[in-house]
Design a protein around this motif. Sequence first.
Motif, mmCIF file in Angstrom:
data_model
loop_
_atom_site.group_PDB
_atom_site.id
_atom_site.type_symbol
_atom_site.label_atom_id
_atom_site.label_comp_id
_atom_site.label_asym_id
_atom_site.label_seq_id
_atom_site.Cartn_x
_atom_site.Cartn_y
_atom_site.Cartn_z
ATOM 1 N N THR A 145 -8.003 14.203 15.622
ATOM 2 C CA THR A 145 -7.842 15.051 16.480
ATOM 3 C C THR A 145 -7.905 16.567 15.818
ATOM 4 O O THR A 145 -7.458 16.624 14.529
ATOM 5 C CB THR A 145 -6.331 14.919 17.224
ATOM 6 O OG1 THR A 145 -6.043 15.956 18.008
ATOM 7 C CG2 THR A 145 -5.309 14.897 16.021
ATOM 8 N N SER A 146 -8.034 17.496 16.444
ATOM 9 C CA SER A 146 -8.072 18.863 15.980
ATOM 10 C C SER A 146 -6.858 19.750 16.488
ATOM 11 O O SER A 146 -6.606 20.836 16.217
ATOM 12 C CB SER A 146 -9.266 19.584 16.158
ATOM 13 O OG SER A 146 -9.739 19.541 17.294
ATOM 14 N N TYR A 185 -15.576 15.047 18.122
ATOM 15 C CA TYR A 185 -16.174 14.066 18.927
ATOM 16 C C TYR A 185 -16.413 14.444 19.997
ATOM 17 O O TYR A 185 -16.105 15.388 20.782
ATOM 18 C CB TYR A 185 -15.396 12.705 18.587
ATOM 19 C CG TYR A 185 -14.273 12.670 19.513
ATOM 20 C CD1 TYR A 185 -13.032 12.972 18.741
ATOM 21 C CD2 TYR A 185 -13.907 12.541 20.734
ATOM 22 C CE1 TYR A 185 -11.793 13.228 19.130
ATOM 23 C CE2 TYR A 185 -12.749 12.418 21.374
ATOM 24 C CZ TYR A 185 -11.764 12.908 20.580
ATOM 25 O OH TYR A 185 -10.393 13.097 21.143
ATOM 26 N N GLU A 244 -16.624 15.309 23.988
ATOM 27 C CA GLU A 244 -16.049 14.670 25.070
ATOM 28 C C GLU A 244 -16.836 14.798 26.266
ATOM 29 O O GLU A 244 -17.099 15.967 26.806
ATOM 30 C CB GLU A 244 -14.672 15.608 25.103
ATOM 31 C CG GLU A 244 -13.692 15.085 24.023
ATOM 32 C CD GLU A 244 -12.275 15.949 23.857
ATOM 33 O OE1 GLU A 244 -12.012 16.328 25.002
ATOM 34 O OE2 GLU A 244 -11.717 15.947 22.971
ATOM 35 N N ALA A 270 -8.481 20.846 28.637
ATOM 36 C CA ALA A 270 -8.742 21.488 27.264
ATOM 37 C C ALA A 270 -9.375 22.763 27.414
ATOM 38 O O ALA A 270 -9.178 23.926 26.843
ATOM 39 C CB ALA A 270 -9.433 20.450 26.459
ATOM 40 N N PHE A 315 1.703 15.158 33.676
ATOM 41 C CA PHE A 315 0.877 14.994 32.290
ATOM 42 C C PHE A 315 0.753 13.620 31.937
ATOM 43 O O PHE A 315 1.482 12.530 32.340
ATOM 44 C CB PHE A 315 1.900 15.354 31.072
ATOM 45 C CG PHE A 315 1.640 16.780 30.542
ATOM 46 C CD1 PHE A 315 0.398 17.403 30.203
ATOM 47 C CD2 PHE A 315 2.971 17.632 30.581
ATOM 48 C CE1 PHE A 315 0.491 18.751 29.818
ATOM 49 C CE2 PHE A 315 2.846 19.003 30.196
ATOM 50 C CZ PHE A 315 1.593 19.488 29.945
ATOM 51 N N GLY A 330 0.200 24.136 23.823
ATOM 52 C CA GLY A 330 -0.548 23.888 25.252
ATOM 53 C C GLY A 330 0.092 24.475 26.724
ATOM 54 O O GLY A 330 1.069 25.420 26.604
ATOM 55 N N PHE A 331 0.346 23.638 27.555
ATOM 56 C CA PHE A 331 1.058 24.026 28.719
ATOM 57 C C PHE A 331 2.593 23.672 28.718
ATOM 58 O O PHE A 331 3.198 23.731 29.906
ATOM 59 C CB PHE A 331 0.303 22.968 30.126
ATOM 60 C CG PHE A 331 -1.133 23.011 30.197
ATOM 61 C CD1 PHE A 331 -1.625 24.338 30.488
ATOM 62 C CD2 PHE A 331 -2.139 22.088 29.591
ATOM 63 C CE1 PHE A 331 -3.127 24.375 30.799
ATOM 64 C CE2 PHE A 331 -3.435 22.453 29.691
ATOM 65 C CZ PHE A 331 -3.849 23.506 30.260
ATOM 66 N N ASP A 332 2.993 23.392 27.582
ATOM 67 C CA ASP A 332 4.473 23.066 27.571
ATOM 68 C C ASP A 332 5.488 23.995 28.347
ATOM 69 O O ASP A 332 6.542 23.698 29.003
ATOM 70 C CB ASP A 332 4.877 22.755 25.996
ATOM 71 C CG ASP A 332 4.685 21.487 25.518
ATOM 72 O OD1 ASP A 332 4.280 20.403 26.467
ATOM 73 O OD2 ASP A 332 4.448 21.169 24.470
ATOM 74 N N HIS A 361 4.602 12.102 28.169
ATOM 75 C CA HIS A 361 3.472 11.371 28.412
ATOM 76 C C HIS A 361 3.197 10.706 27.145
ATOM 77 O O HIS A 361 2.652 9.546 26.917
ATOM 78 C CB HIS A 361 2.288 12.243 28.930
ATOM 79 C CG HIS A 361 2.226 13.369 28.421
ATOM 80 N ND1 HIS A 361 3.243 14.245 28.226
ATOM 81 C CD2 HIS A 361 0.984 14.273 27.702
ATOM 82 C CE1 HIS A 361 2.753 15.378 27.421
ATOM 83 N NE2 HIS A 361 1.444 15.478 27.409
HETATM 84 P P1 ITT Z 1 -8.111 16.907 20.503
HETATM 85 O O1 ITT Z 1 -8.775 17.381 19.248
HETATM 86 O O2 ITT Z 1 -7.242 15.703 20.229
HETATM 87 O O3 ITT Z 1 -9.069 16.351 21.688
HETATM 88 P P2 ITT Z 1 -7.335 18.965 22.582
HETATM 89 O O4 ITT Z 1 -6.398 20.082 22.232
HETATM 90 O O5 ITT Z 1 -8.899 19.264 22.760
HETATM 91 O O6 ITT Z 1 -7.113 18.115 21.190
HETATM 92 P P3 ITT Z 1 -7.089 17.393 25.097
HETATM 93 O O7 ITT Z 1 -8.541 17.262 24.825
HETATM 94 O O8 ITT Z 1 -6.209 16.293 25.070
HETATM 95 O O9 ITT Z 1 -6.621 17.955 23.182
HETATM 96 O O10 ITT Z 1 -6.738 18.656 25.586
HETATM 97 C C1 ITT Z 1 -5.786 18.587 26.758
HETATM 98 C C2 ITT Z 1 -5.256 20.048 26.917
HETATM 99 O O11 ITT Z 1 -4.049 19.617 27.444
HETATM 100 C C3 ITT Z 1 -5.089 20.878 25.687
HETATM 101 O O12 ITT Z 1 -5.438 22.103 25.924
HETATM 102 C C4 ITT Z 1 -3.711 20.587 25.136
HETATM 103 O O13 ITT Z 1 -3.349 21.919 24.589
HETATM 104 C C5 ITT Z 1 -3.081 20.356 26.391
HETATM 105 N N1 ITT Z 1 -2.003 19.351 26.109
HETATM 106 C C6 ITT Z 1 -2.330 18.032 25.622
HETATM 107 N N2 ITT Z 1 -0.951 17.423 25.399
HETATM 108 C C7 ITT Z 1 -0.146 18.223 25.711
HETATM 109 C C8 ITT Z 1 1.287 18.465 25.975
HETATM 110 O O14 ITT Z 1 1.804 17.360 25.287
HETATM 111 N N3 ITT Z 1 1.762 19.586 26.221
HETATM 112 C C9 ITT Z 1 1.253 20.583 26.607
HETATM 113 N N4 ITT Z 1 -0.096 20.687 26.520
HETATM 114 C C10 ITT Z 1 -0.709 19.543 26.495
#
Ligand code: ITT
Length: 185
Positions: free
Chosen positions: A7-8, A34, A36, A82, A107, A140-142, A167
Amino acid sequence: MRLVFVTSNKGKVEEVRKYLSPLGVEVVQKSIKYPEIQANTLEDVVAFGVEWLKDHITEPFFIDDSGLFIESLKGFPGVYSAYVYKTLGNEGILKLMEGIKDRRAYFKSVIGYYDGELHIFTGIVHGKIINEKRGSKGFGFDPIFMPEGYDKTFAEMEIEEKNKISHRGLALKEFTRWLKENLKK
Ligand code: ITT
Ligand code: NA
């Protein structure tokens, strides 16, 4: 044991480490990007990601694909979370939700673990989108998501508290239950 998490997203790594380290699992982050794919479900995104990554990593690994699904927006941003977070952000979501009474959202997190075959673990938490951002923890959306039964957003919770109901926490619970069962054999 040692587990590779591809993950990043640093916020995800922090949560996963908090959950797994007391269980004796060391989490090693690899920020390999990777592809998506634009799929209809998080499960398909995960399956495709794992399929691509398995030729690039020699040891067992897992990924986490998550999304925020807003009922009144027919599940948007969902698999586009994302991209939408990067472009519209929380302010953009709040704008889209202006005047909308039905604030329900959930979520979902899908963890894909690969050890020669793919194992999928999922978790969902229901809640609502509040009217303004609250809190500075999490990511993120927290700040705009308040889980059902609570009067605070995920961004107002410590990681341990979020992990108990989130989640990702629920998907991790399934994942660790499976690991315990299957590593015994
Ligand atoms: P990866 O490298 O793991 O893919 P990402 O940030 O691109 O990281 P996702 O594709 O799962 O992760 O993206 C989902 C989006 O939802 C991303 O903008 C996250 O910040 C947000 N998100 C995922 N889990 C969250 C959480 O627990 N609380 C708030 N926002 C979340
Ligand atoms: Na991603």
